[in-house]
Design an enzyme around this catalytic site. Structure first.
Site, PDB file in Angstrom:
ATOM      1  N   LYS A 115       1.430  10.834   6.226  1.00  0.00           N
ATOM      2  CA  LYS A 115       0.969   9.889   5.211  1.00  0.00           C
ATOM      3  C   LYS A 115       0.949   8.488   5.803  1.00  0.00           C
ATOM      4  O   LYS A 115       1.891   8.074   6.478  1.00  0.00           O
ATOM      5  CB  LYS A 115       1.872   9.940   3.984  1.00  0.00           C
ATOM      6  CG  LYS A 115       1.692  11.225   3.169  1.00  0.00           C
ATOM      7  CD  LYS A 115       2.464  11.197   1.876  1.00  0.00           C
ATOM      8  CE  LYS A 115       2.316  12.517   1.115  1.00  0.00           C
ATOM      9  NZ  LYS A 115       1.282  12.494   0.110  1.00  0.00           N
ATOM     10  N   GLN A 125       2.499  -9.580  13.411  1.00  0.00           N
ATOM     11  CA  GLN A 125       2.432  -8.302  14.119  1.00  0.00           C
ATOM     12  C   GLN A 125       1.018  -7.755  14.240  1.00  0.00           C
ATOM     13  O   GLN A 125       0.813  -6.634  14.706  1.00  0.00           O
ATOM     14  CB  GLN A 125       3.364  -7.272  13.467  1.00  0.00           C
ATOM     15  CG  GLN A 125       2.990  -6.838  12.071  1.00  0.00           C
ATOM     16  CD  GLN A 125       4.144  -6.101  11.399  1.00  0.00           C
ATOM     17  OE1 GLN A 125       5.173  -6.674  11.070  1.00  0.00           O
ATOM     18  NE2 GLN A 125       3.977  -4.799  11.205  1.00  0.00           N
ATOM     19  N   ALA A 184       0.867  -1.194   0.000  1.00  0.00           N
ATOM     20  CA  ALA A 184       0.000   0.000   0.000  1.00  0.00           C
ATOM     21  C   ALA A 184       0.900   1.239   0.000  1.00  0.00           C
ATOM     22  O   ALA A 184       0.762   2.146   0.821  1.00  0.00           O
ATOM     23  CB  ALA A 184      -0.956  -0.012   1.187  1.00  0.00           C
ATOM     24  N   HIS A 230       6.861   5.836   1.857  1.00  0.00           N
ATOM     25  CA  HIS A 230       7.686   4.700   1.418  1.00  0.00           C
ATOM     26  C   HIS A 230       8.620   5.112   0.274  1.00  0.00           C
ATOM     27  O   HIS A 230       9.804   4.757   0.257  1.00  0.00           O
ATOM     28  CB  HIS A 230       6.801   3.551   0.910  1.00  0.00           C
ATOM     29  CG  HIS A 230       5.852   3.005   1.925  1.00  0.00           C
ATOM     30  ND1 HIS A 230       4.486   3.152   1.816  1.00  0.00           N
ATOM     31  CD2 HIS A 230       6.060   2.292   3.059  1.00  0.00           C
ATOM     32  CE1 HIS A 230       3.902   2.550   2.841  1.00  0.00           C
ATOM     33  NE2 HIS A 230       4.827   2.033   3.603  1.00  0.00           N
ATOM     34  N   GLY A 267      10.889   4.465   8.626  1.00  0.00           N
ATOM     35  CA  GLY A 267      10.323   5.797   8.813  1.00  0.00           C
ATOM     36  C   GLY A 267      10.251   6.199  10.276  1.00  0.00           C
ATOM     37  O   GLY A 267       9.963   5.390  11.151  1.00  0.00           O
TER      38      GLY A 267
END
Length: 286
Positions: A185, A62, A33, A38, A148
């Protein structure tokens, strides 16, 4: 041309050849996605390394029993179409059966760092993260791996794991990529209603107001937390699940703020649970 690899054995064989050729490998692990956050990490890897590998794997370990594993967005063709024009060398896209051919006999467990913040709400989540990242690191054998800062707790845990397990990998943290109005985002933003999307900008606005208080000299974390709570309660319909001020990267709760800190929050809207954070360098931090 971006080559899609779906088996562990083929990926390992390719990596073995690249290592023999002394190619430097950058790695961006994702759950697909893909969005601009990313792609920013991907571009950084492409700029800095001979070879860039992106993994796309929605890791069941997870996700908790009431979380959105089945509903998590999956569109490999769309994701590859975003990576192809950038010049990504390989997309590693294994199935769950390929990554976990049988139930794991050995589990990894994150201790104190997973018992606070997001980990306290999602027991077992970070155990699943470090398990899959360890597997991916052993398959891809990257020189550099990109994560990130939006998931700052995850980043701190991965850095600690690399240190404690002696992975010969440098972890690169990439700043959170935001929409023009400040919303971080996220693949989960698509679940927001139109009204919730308008409200969601207040997550970052409340964090920025806390940063302004810090810059003005406030060092009592309770006052920062109370301000954030008031701002979110007034401006959003979401349920506030967590607001915290912690040392970073140690993730220890701060009452009186010293050193580098991490102000984080989580808000649950009707179909999306959003997290955000800012990291503030303290006076005595490099």
């Amino acid at each position: 041309m971006t080559k899609r690899i779906t088996t562990v054995n083929e990926m390992k064989a390719i990596i073995q050849t690249l290592k023999r050729e002394q190619k430097q490998i950058g790695f961006v692990p994702t759950m697909g996605a893909l969005h601009e956050g990313h792609l920013t990490m991907v571009r950084a890897s492409l700029r800095n390394h001979d070879i860039t590998v992106v993994s796309i794997f929605v890791n069941p370990l997870q996700f908790g029993p009431n979380e959105d594993f089945d509903a998590y967005p999956r569109d490999i063709e769309s994701d590859q179409a975003k990576l192809e024009p950038l010049g990504v060398d390989y997309v590693f896209y294994p199935s769950v059966e390929e990554m976990y051919p049988q139930p794991l006999a050995i589990s990894l467990k994150v201790n104190r760092m997973a018992e606070v913040l997001e980990g306290s709400k999602r027991p077992g989540h970070f155990d699943g993260v470090v398990t899959v990242v360890n597997k991916l690191f052993n398959i891809i054998r990257p020189d550099y791996a990109y994560f990130g800062k939006k998931d700052a707790q995850q980043l701190a845990i991965i850095e600690k794991m690399v240190d404690e397990f002696n992975h010969p990998i440098e972890i690169i943290g990439i700043d959170t990529i935001r929409e023009a109005d400040g919303l971080a985002k996220s693949s989960r933003n698509v679940y927001l209603t139109a009204q919730e999307r308008k409200e969601a900008i207040h997550l970052y606005q409340s964090l920025k107001k806390a940063e302004e208080m810090y810059d003005a000299g406030e060092r009592n974390s309770r006052k920062l937390i109370d301000m954030i709570r008031d701002h979110l309660t007034t401006n959003t319909s979401g349920t506030i699940e967590d607001i915290a001020v912690s040392s970073y990267p140690e993730l220890v709760e701060q009452k009186e703020i010293t050193g580098q800190i991490f102000i984080s929050l989580a808000v649950k809207f009707s179909r999306a649970r959003l997290i955000d954070n800012i990291i503030i360098k303290g006076e005595n931090h490099d």
